[in-house]
Write a protein that holds these residues in place. Sequence first.
Motif, PDB file in Angstrom:
ATOM      1  N   LYS A   3      34.245  17.836 -20.932  1.00 26.48           N
ATOM      2  CA  LYS A   3      34.819  19.608 -19.738  1.00 26.48           C
ATOM      3  C   LYS A   3      35.244  20.393 -19.921  1.00 26.48           C
ATOM      4  CE  LYS A   3      36.781  16.731 -16.550  1.00 26.48           C
ATOM      5  NZ  LYS A   3      35.762  17.004 -14.585  1.00 26.48           N
ATOM      6  N   ASP A  31      28.446  29.699 -10.645  1.00 24.83           N
ATOM      7  CA  ASP A  31      27.635  27.986 -10.239  1.00 24.83           C
ATOM      8  C   ASP A  31      26.285  28.436 -10.672  1.00 24.83           C
ATOM      9  OD1 ASP A  31      29.523  26.970  -8.647  1.00 24.83           O
ATOM     10  OD2 ASP A  31      29.305  27.773  -7.219  1.00 24.83           O
ATOM     11  N   SER A  35      24.842  25.347 -12.842  1.00 24.37           N
ATOM     12  CA  SER A  35      24.228  24.468 -12.959  1.00 24.37           C
ATOM     13  C   SER A  35      22.580  24.379 -13.354  1.00 24.37           C
ATOM     14  CB  SER A  35      23.906  23.671 -10.911  1.00 24.37           C
ATOM     15  OG  SER A  35      23.143  25.226 -10.232  1.00 24.37           O
ATOM     16  N   GLU A  40      28.614  21.147 -13.893  1.00 22.43           N
ATOM     17  CA  GLU A  40      28.703  21.537 -12.836  1.00 22.43           C
ATOM     18  C   GLU A  40      29.978  21.978 -12.382  1.00 22.43           C
ATOM     19  OE1 GLU A  40      30.791  18.757  -8.815  1.00 22.43           O
ATOM     20  OE2 GLU A  40      29.514  17.429 -10.754  1.00 22.43           O
ATOM     21  N   VAL A  41      30.840  23.023 -11.736  1.00 22.31           N
ATOM     22  CA  VAL A  41      32.007  23.708 -11.255  1.00 22.31           C
ATOM     23  C   VAL A  41      32.749  22.487 -10.586  1.00 22.31           C
ATOM     24  CG1 VAL A  41      33.243  26.011 -10.926  1.00 22.31           C
ATOM     25  CG2 VAL A  41      30.330  25.882 -11.861  1.00 22.31           C
ATOM     26  N   GLU A  42      33.738  22.489 -11.462  1.00 25.55           N
ATOM     27  CA  GLU A  42      35.592  21.713 -10.302  1.00 25.55           C
ATOM     28  C   GLU A  42      35.777  22.200  -9.885  1.00 25.55           C
ATOM     29  OE1 GLU A  42      38.972  18.672 -11.836  1.00 25.55           O
ATOM     30  OE2 GLU A  42      36.661  18.834 -13.300  1.00 25.55           O
ATOM     31  N   ALA A  43      36.429  24.064 -10.790  1.00 26.70           N
ATOM     32  CA  ALA A  43      37.413  24.338 -10.159  1.00 26.70           C
ATOM     33  C   ALA A  43      37.075  25.821 -10.410  1.00 26.70           C
ATOM     34  CB  ALA A  43      39.187  23.678 -10.348  1.00 26.70           C
ATOM     35  N   ILE A  56      37.321  24.957 -14.575  1.00 22.96           N
ATOM     36  CA  ILE A  56      37.147  23.698 -15.593  1.00 22.96           C
ATOM     37  C   ILE A  56      35.554  23.690 -15.036  1.00 22.96           C
ATOM     38  CG2 ILE A  56      37.269  21.536 -15.265  1.00 22.96           C
ATOM     39  CD1 ILE A  56      40.308  22.733 -14.286  1.00 22.96           C
ATOM     40  N   VAL A  57      34.995  23.612 -16.427  1.00 18.85           N
ATOM     41  CA  VAL A  57      33.408  23.098 -15.469  1.00 18.85           C
ATOM     42  C   VAL A  57      32.838  21.279 -16.549  1.00 18.85           C
ATOM     43  CG1 VAL A  57      32.904  25.919 -15.267  1.00 18.85           C
ATOM     44  CG2 VAL A  57      33.066  24.590 -17.859  1.00 18.85           C
ATOM     45  N   ASP A  58      32.348  21.191 -16.214  1.00 18.12           N
ATOM     46  CA  ASP A  58      31.456  19.817 -16.660  1.00 18.12           C
ATOM     47  C   ASP A  58      30.092  20.133 -17.276  1.00 18.12           C
ATOM     48  OD1 ASP A  58      33.426  18.572 -16.270  1.00 18.12           O
ATOM     49  OD2 ASP A  58      32.776  17.721 -14.080  1.00 18.12           O
ATOM     50  N   THR A  87      39.949  13.300 -21.817  1.00 14.89           N
ATOM     51  CA  THR A  87      40.852  12.106 -21.217  1.00 14.89           C
ATOM     52  C   THR A  87      42.136  11.678 -21.608  1.00 14.89           C
ATOM     53  OG1 THR A  87      38.977  10.661 -21.298  1.00 14.89           O
ATOM     54  CG2 THR A  87      38.001  11.925 -19.410  1.00 14.89           C
TER      55      THR A  87
END
Length: 106
Positions: A3, A31, A35, A40-43, A56-58, A87
Amino acid sequence: MPKFLIQATYTPEGAKGLLKEGASGRRAVVDQVVSGLGGEVEAMYFAFGADDLVMIVDFPDTVSMAAVSLTVKASGAVRSRATPLLTLDEIDEATRRQVAFRAPGA
């Protein structure tokens, strides 16, 4: 998935593009890019001040994040920085690892 916190500032040309496309137009592009690399774009938030955009991206790996970062920076429309986010469990694991280190001059 790793992340990342992305903080970005538009250049004058990038700001003109944002004015033309609007926030939702830029979100659609972000996006698609994220993708397309399995992320994935979390926020995603627009801001004012030192940063114009905070996300915030994963991503599946750090190489994917580096590829996006290089491509975006090469456009000249955005100045950005990516900060890896860890984390609580990852930090707990790091605290359990032994590291041999001697401070300078010690």
